[in-house]
Design a protein around this motif. Sequence first.
Motif, PDB file in Angstrom:
ATOM      1  N   TYR A 241       0.850  -1.191   0.000  1.00 21.49           N
ATOM      2  CA  TYR A 241       0.000   0.000   0.000  1.00 21.49           C
ATOM      3  C   TYR A 241       0.883   1.237   0.000  1.00 21.49           C
ATOM      4  O   TYR A 241       1.935   1.276   0.625  1.00 21.49           O
ATOM      5  CB  TYR A 241      -0.997   0.016   1.167  1.00 21.49           C
ATOM      6  CG  TYR A 241      -0.421  -0.116   2.560  1.00 21.49           C
ATOM      7  CD1 TYR A 241      -0.154   1.014   3.340  1.00 21.49           C
ATOM      8  CD2 TYR A 241      -0.193  -1.369   3.121  1.00 21.49           C
ATOM      9  CE1 TYR A 241       0.347   0.892   4.627  1.00 21.49           C
ATOM     10  CE2 TYR A 241       0.311  -1.494   4.403  1.00 21.49           C
ATOM     11  CZ  TYR A 241       0.573  -0.361   5.154  1.00 21.49           C
ATOM     12  OH  TYR A 241       1.068  -0.487   6.433  1.00 21.49           O
TER      13      TYR A 241
ATOM     14  N   PRO B 196      -9.141  -1.410   3.339  1.00 15.73           N
ATOM     15  CA  PRO B 196      -8.559  -2.568   2.665  1.00 15.73           C
ATOM     16  C   PRO B 196      -8.303  -2.348   1.177  1.00 15.73           C
ATOM     17  O   PRO B 196      -7.422  -2.997   0.596  1.00 15.73           O
ATOM     18  CB  PRO B 196      -9.625  -3.657   2.879  1.00 15.73           C
ATOM     19  CG  PRO B 196     -10.335  -3.251   4.120  1.00 15.73           C
ATOM     20  CD  PRO B 196     -10.379  -1.762   4.090  1.00 15.73           C
TER      21      PRO B 196
ATOM     22  N   VAL C  80      -2.688 -12.959   8.834  1.00 21.13           N
ATOM     23  CA  VAL C  80      -3.265 -11.614   8.891  1.00 21.13           C
ATOM     24  C   VAL C  80      -3.581 -11.306  10.352  1.00 21.13           C
ATOM     25  O   VAL C  80      -4.257 -12.080  11.032  1.00 21.13           O
ATOM     26  CB  VAL C  80      -4.550 -11.521   8.043  1.00 21.13           C
ATOM     27  CG1 VAL C  80      -5.218 -10.159   8.212  1.00 21.13           C
ATOM     28  CG2 VAL C  80      -4.216 -11.780   6.580  1.00 21.13           C
TER      29      VAL C  80
ATOM     30  N   ASP D 197      -1.777  -5.642  11.512  1.00 20.57           N
ATOM     31  CA  ASP D 197      -1.566  -5.319  10.098  1.00 20.57           C
ATOM     32  C   ASP D 197      -2.531  -4.238   9.627  1.00 20.57           C
ATOM     33  O   ASP D 197      -2.134  -3.278   8.956  1.00 20.57           O
ATOM     34  CB  ASP D 197      -1.758  -6.566   9.221  1.00 20.57           C
ATOM     35  CG  ASP D 197      -0.736  -7.652   9.484  1.00 20.57           C
ATOM     36  OD1 ASP D 197       0.294  -7.351  10.119  1.00 20.57           O
ATOM     37  OD2 ASP D 197      -0.970  -8.794   9.059  1.00 20.57           O
ATOM     38  N   HIS D 198      -3.834  -4.401   9.965  1.00 20.27           N
ATOM     39  CA  HIS D 198      -4.776  -3.410   9.438  1.00 20.27           C
ATOM     40  C   HIS D 198      -4.795  -2.119  10.256  1.00 20.27           C
ATOM     41  O   HIS D 198      -5.203  -1.076   9.766  1.00 20.27           O
ATOM     42  CB  HIS D 198      -6.185  -3.979   9.216  1.00 20.27           C
ATOM     43  CG  HIS D 198      -6.792  -4.768  10.326  1.00 20.27           C
ATOM     44  ND1 HIS D 198      -7.286  -4.195  11.465  1.00 20.27           N
ATOM     45  CD2 HIS D 198      -7.024  -6.095  10.442  1.00 20.27           C
ATOM     46  CE1 HIS D 198      -7.800  -5.145  12.244  1.00 20.27           C
ATOM     47  NE2 HIS D 198      -7.645  -6.301  11.654  1.00 20.27           N
ATOM     48  N   LYS D 199      -4.307  -2.176  11.505  1.00 25.06           N
ATOM     49  CA  LYS D 199      -4.168  -0.934  12.262  1.00 25.06           C
ATOM     50  C   LYS D 199      -3.072  -0.060  11.650  1.00 25.06           C
ATOM     51  O   LYS D 199      -3.222   1.161  11.544  1.00 25.06           O
ATOM     52  CB  LYS D 199      -3.859  -1.230  13.728  1.00 25.06           C
ATOM     53  CG  LYS D 199      -5.054  -1.770  14.503  1.00 25.06           C
ATOM     54  CD  LYS D 199      -4.676  -2.121  15.932  1.00 25.06           C
ATOM     55  CE  LYS D 199      -5.862  -2.704  16.691  1.00 25.06           C
ATOM     56  NZ  LYS D 199      -5.486  -3.123  18.064  1.00 25.06           N
TER      57      LYS D 199
ATOM     58  N   ARG E  63      -2.048  -0.289   8.463  1.00 28.60           N
ATOM     59  CA  ARG E  63      -2.534   0.086   7.129  1.00 28.60           C
ATOM     60  C   ARG E  63      -3.512   1.253   7.176  1.00 28.60           C
ATOM     61  O   ARG E  63      -3.522   2.124   6.305  1.00 28.60           O
ATOM     62  CB  ARG E  63      -3.220  -1.131   6.496  1.00 28.60           C
ATOM     63  CG  ARG E  63      -3.708  -0.948   5.065  1.00 28.60           C
ATOM     64  CD  ARG E  63      -5.044  -1.636   4.866  1.00 28.60           C
ATOM     65  NE  ARG E  63      -6.121  -0.995   5.589  1.00 28.60           N
ATOM     66  CZ  ARG E  63      -7.039  -1.640   6.312  1.00 28.60           C
ATOM     67  NH1 ARG E  63      -7.029  -2.953   6.420  1.00 28.60           N
ATOM     68  NH2 ARG E  63      -7.981  -0.950   6.937  1.00 28.60           N
ATOM     69  N   SER E  64      -4.329   1.316   8.213  1.00 27.07           N
ATOM     70  CA  SER E  64      -5.324   2.386   8.330  1.00 27.07           C
ATOM     71  C   SER E  64      -4.697   3.731   8.681  1.00 27.07           C
ATOM     72  O   SER E  64      -5.324   4.776   8.495  1.00 27.07           O
ATOM     73  CB  SER E  64      -6.359   2.023   9.398  1.00 27.07           C
ATOM     74  OG  SER E  64      -5.780   2.093  10.697  1.00 27.07           O
TER      75      SER E  64
ATOM     76  N   PRO F 208      -7.107  -7.749   0.336  1.00 23.36           N
ATOM     77  CA  PRO F 208      -8.140  -6.787   0.764  1.00 23.36           C
ATOM     78  C   PRO F 208      -9.321  -7.467   1.460  1.00 23.36           C
ATOM     79  O   PRO F 208      -9.813  -6.974   2.484  1.00 23.36           O
ATOM     80  CB  PRO F 208      -8.556  -6.127  -0.547  1.00 23.36           C
ATOM     81  CG  PRO F 208      -7.359  -6.228  -1.430  1.00 23.36           C
ATOM     82  CD  PRO F 208      -6.775  -7.578  -1.097  1.00 23.36           C
TER      83      PRO F 208
ATOM     84  N   HIS G  98      -8.281  -8.572   4.983  1.00 23.04           N
ATOM     85  CA  HIS G  98      -8.276  -7.472   5.947  1.00 23.04           C
ATOM     86  C   HIS G  98      -9.692  -7.084   6.339  1.00 23.04           C
ATOM     87  O   HIS G  98      -9.970  -6.815   7.522  1.00 23.04           O
ATOM     88  CB  HIS G  98      -7.526  -6.272   5.370  1.00 23.04           C
ATOM     89  CG  HIS G  98      -6.070  -6.294   5.636  1.00 23.04           C
ATOM     90  ND1 HIS G  98      -5.347  -5.196   6.036  1.00 23.04           N
ATOM     91  CD2 HIS G  98      -5.168  -7.314   5.564  1.00 23.04           C
ATOM     92  CE1 HIS G  98      -4.082  -5.519   6.205  1.00 23.04           C
ATOM     93  NE2 HIS G  98      -3.948  -6.803   5.908  1.00 23.04           N
TER      94      HIS G  98
ATOM     95  N   SER H 250     -10.993  -9.668   8.704  1.00 21.96           N
ATOM     96  CA  SER H 250     -10.328  -9.555  10.001  1.00 21.96           C
ATOM     97  C   SER H 250     -10.891  -8.390  10.808  1.00 21.96           C
ATOM     98  O   SER H 250     -11.158  -8.516  12.007  1.00 21.96           O
ATOM     99  CB  SER H 250      -8.819  -9.382   9.799  1.00 21.96           C
ATOM    100  OG  SER H 250      -8.150  -9.227  11.036  1.00 21.96           O
ATOM    101  N   GLU H 251     -11.095  -7.265  10.151  1.00 20.35           N
ATOM    102  CA  GLU H 251     -11.625  -6.088  10.844  1.00 20.35           C
ATOM    103  C   GLU H 251     -13.055  -6.309  11.323  1.00 20.35           C
ATOM    104  O   GLU H 251     -13.442  -5.815  12.384  1.00 20.35           O
ATOM    105  CB  GLU H 251     -11.556  -4.873   9.925  1.00 20.35           C
ATOM    106  CG  GLU H 251     -10.137  -4.379   9.679  1.00 20.35           C
ATOM    107  CD  GLU H 251     -10.093  -3.160   8.775  1.00 20.35           C
ATOM    108  OE1 GLU H 251     -10.342  -2.055   9.279  1.00 20.35           O
ATOM    109  OE2 GLU H 251      -9.814  -3.327   7.573  1.00 20.35           O
TER     110      GLU H 251
END
Length: 301
Positions: A6, A12, A39, A43-45, A47-48, A282, A285, A288-289
């Motif tokens: 990203y 995502p 995942v 990871d998504h924290k 990415r956000s 995507p 994620h 997962s979220e």
Amino acid sequence: MEAIQYEEFGGPEVLRLREVDDPHAGPGQVRLRVVAAAVNPYDHKIRSGSLQGVFTTPLPQVPGVEAAGVVDEVGAGVTHLAVGDEAFGFTDTGGYAPYALATVVVRKPDGLSFEEAAALPTSAETAQRALGLLHLEAGETILVHGASGSVGSAAVQMALSRGARVIGTASAARHPALRALGVTPVAYGDGLVARVRAVAPDGVDAVLDTAGKGAIPDSIELRGGTAERIVTIADPDAARYGVVYTSKAERSVDQLAAHARLAAEGRLRIPVGEVLPLAQAPRAHADSEQGSVSGKIVLKL
């Protein structure tokens, strides 16, 4: 190589397949030909962009903090692994890629699949760190919130191996799996205190919150009004209640090797709930979220 990357923070949808340079092992590192990458909420924290206030993440970024694969390059000073070894651990360069560098990495047990191995490092490290803060002893009773999640699952298995009695909160659909491990399951939500007291009339000695869904007040009540021996990995309001919040990872080869031994003995397994191809990062994620998958989500290369 073509990896997930990203170039901006966001949802995502910012995750895209991009052509990136192949990494090469430096001193103390190995290069893994990645077979599976897990995942994580972490990871998504990142990415956000929500963790930018805690530490700066350079862009562009390849996500993924844990992976399993085959060693195909060994850096200077590495003696515990060789080219061709199946291995797993924490990545230095991001696991959502055909190749990833790793320093804290060990040999994969034969009886552990690549998917199971990729799911293990972060959950096991977090659970051990939290239990260490609770000083849990044999014969004591611990309440684990979110006992069927990846960290919760690791924590209950470790607690049971220490000779503790474990009570775990989870949705009703996940109670049979917890009972199979030796956990006494209870439903979360309104009335939790009464339900826990019904199965533990003498009280609980320690509480681990892996869910972060406002369970701290109930936990304090169950501990007799004290915040002592309550640890959370998920509730940012912990300090307001005087509860310990732990988030800083303590990674080492020795610790990971110990977790690998437990896995080889069948005493530590992280449930894998969904396996998706790398290109579907995507969706992984997003799932997962939303918390819509029971068990850890793994990307397969």
